[in-house]
Design an enzyme around this catalytic site. Structure first.
Site, PDB file in Angstrom:
ATOM      1  N   GLU A   1       0.816  -1.209   0.000  1.00  0.00           N
ATOM      2  CA  GLU A   1       0.000   0.000   0.000  1.00  0.00           C
ATOM      3  C   GLU A   1       0.852   1.263   0.000  1.00  0.00           C
ATOM      4  OE1 GLU A   1      -4.386   0.392   1.697  1.00  0.00           O
ATOM      5  OE2 GLU A   1      -2.895   0.634   3.281  1.00  0.00           O
TER       6      GLU A   1
ATOM      7  N   HIS B   1       8.948 -26.099   0.633  1.00  0.00           N
ATOM      8  CA  HIS B   1       8.356 -27.204  -0.111  1.00  0.00           C
ATOM      9  C   HIS B   1       7.253 -26.739  -1.053  1.00  0.00           C
ATOM     10  CE1 HIS B   1      10.519 -30.194   2.337  1.00  0.00           C
ATOM     11  NE2 HIS B   1      10.356 -29.314   3.309  1.00  0.00           N
TER      12      HIS B   1
ATOM     13  N   LYS C   1     -13.272   2.424  -2.655  1.00  0.00           N
ATOM     14  CA  LYS C   1     -14.243   2.796  -1.632  1.00  0.00           C
ATOM     15  C   LYS C   1     -15.390   3.607  -2.227  1.00  0.00           C
ATOM     16  CE  LYS C   1     -10.920   2.871   2.206  1.00  0.00           C
ATOM     17  NZ  LYS C   1     -10.212   3.734   3.196  1.00  0.00           N
TER      18      LYS C   1
END
Length: 410
Positions: free
Chosen positions: A259, A284, A397
């Site tokens: 961000e 792994h 938003k």
């Protein structure tokens, strides 16, 4: 202490000293408040302990927050698992997931719970929605909201004003402290104090990091940021943290880097892409890509040197099974795996650095989190961006608001 070993060619100071001066300018401007939390948050400790001291009936502290209002606290909770001085449980509601909401609330008795509604702006839609759901779930009358809730927000925010209206105790985040840099503000200090963690040691560790960078002029952060920000081929930084206690920290690191550093500069898109792994488990899975895939990654290893509680692998010999770890502590096995993986990547001529903590405690945790905040700010200056805004998030938003308005009016 914290040590940062750099396994790549460093730059002459003359190439990076100007960035150090700009960091000092940013510090002294007073515009970026997180630099100063090592001092300003000290009074929060007394205020928090005074508030909670007579609330012996409280057994659960439930933090309700999103992004910067929860990621750092989750990191602290994971890292300080062995540091608590009371039996209060810290629970975190940080998503609008019906499953998570139901799982946490079914554990709670209202009279034993205190909810921390945490939002810097005071109007985070997810947090406000969860706040309303908690009230409805327990059937809390408005006149009694102050008995079960604490607000953590900016002064004069909508949440602060609602707190005054409802007579709810409010702790304040300094206005010049961004959400993702707020872990050492009331966002982190208040729940830590309520749950019996050593908040003073956390701030002391962060203060030592501040002094090492600004006063003692240690170069590692500058050198690392410069190398990773100017790398010709690699724009991905992999944090390989050895130990499950780093899970929350890894989430915080991803938010902090992504961000802060993923920005547009005119028509150009720039930034470092963060990837966070847990060793030895992810050896792994993801390691194969780092070893043999595109060389577009830098790798930071993170490990704890000493463990107070680690079982020793017994000397049991089987006819066909490996015995090379016999007599080795589980923690030393983990660190040996870190060492082996790191050396393998260095042999591939990849840019690697190693962060080592002497112990996993509040002091070292404070140092580590402040280290990464300084690293992020340094990268932002070197990339020529505004480290502290998030315009891409704000667009989403606004679109969400339109969608919800349309649903409400349909």
């Amino acid at each position: 202490m914290l040590r940062n070993n750099l396994f790549f060619k460093t730059s002459e100071l003359k190439f990076i000293s100007s960035y150090a001066r700009r960091m000092n300018d940013e510090l002294n401007s007073g515009d970026i408040g997180y630099y100063h939390l090592i001092h300003t948050s000290l009074e929060l400790i007394d205020e928090s302990l005074e508030f909670i001291k007579d609330k012996t009936h409280i057994k659960n502290i439930v933090l309700v927050g999103m992004g910067g209002s929860s990621c750092g606290v989750k990191a602290l909770q994971n890292l300080l698992f062995d540091e608590k001085e009371n039996d209060r449980e810290l629970l975190i509601l940080d998503n609008t997931s019906s499953h998570s909401f139901a799982q946490i609330l079914k554990k709670l008795k209202l009279e034993e719970s205190l909810f921390l509604i945490t939002s810097k702006t005071g109007n985070t839609i997810e947090v406000v929605s969860l706040f309303k759901l908690i009230i409805a779930h327990f059937g809390i009358e408005f006149s009694r909201i102050r008995d079960y809730f604490v607000f953590i927000t900016d002064r004069d925010s909508k949440l602060h004003k609602e707190g005054e209206n409802l007579k709810v105790k409010t702790f304040f985040i300094p206005n010049n402290v961004g959400g993702r840099f707020s872990v050492l503000s009331a966002v982190g200090i208040v729940p830590l104090c309520f749950c019996g963690y050593n908040a003073k040691a956390l701030l002391d560790g962060a203060k030592q990091c501040f002094e090492d960078f600004f006063i003692h002029k240690k170069e590692e952060i500058l050198q690392k940021a410069y190398h990773y920000c100017t790398h010709k081929n690699a724009n991905i930084n992999v944090l390989f943290s050895y130990g499950d206690s780093f899970k929350g920290f890894n989430e915080w690191y991803i938010q902090l880097i992504a961000e802060s550093l993923g920005k547009k500069q005119g028509y150009k898109r720039i930034g470092l892409t963060p990837i966070a792994l847990i060793g030895a488990r992810d050896q792994h899975s993801f390691l194969q890509l780092i070893m043999d895939g595109p060389k577009n990654k830098t790798i930071s290893f993170l490990r704890v040197l000493n463990s107070k509680k680690s079982p020793v692998i017994p000397n049991i010999d089987f006819e066909f099974l490996d015995s090379s770890s016999n007599g080795v502590s589980l923690h030393n096995l983990l660190n040996a795996q870190c060492e082996a993986t790191m050396n393998a990547l260095i042999a591939e001529n990849l840019s690697v650095d190693l962060i080592e903590l002497d112990y996993l405690d509040a002091w070292h945790t404070g140092y580590l989190m402040y280290y990464y905040e300084l690293f992020t700010s340094t990268c932002g200056i070197m990339l020529g961006i505004d480290t502290y805004n998030q315009p891409g998030v704000e667009i989403g938003k606004l679109i969400l608001k339109k969608i919800l308005d349309a649903q409400t009016n349909s």
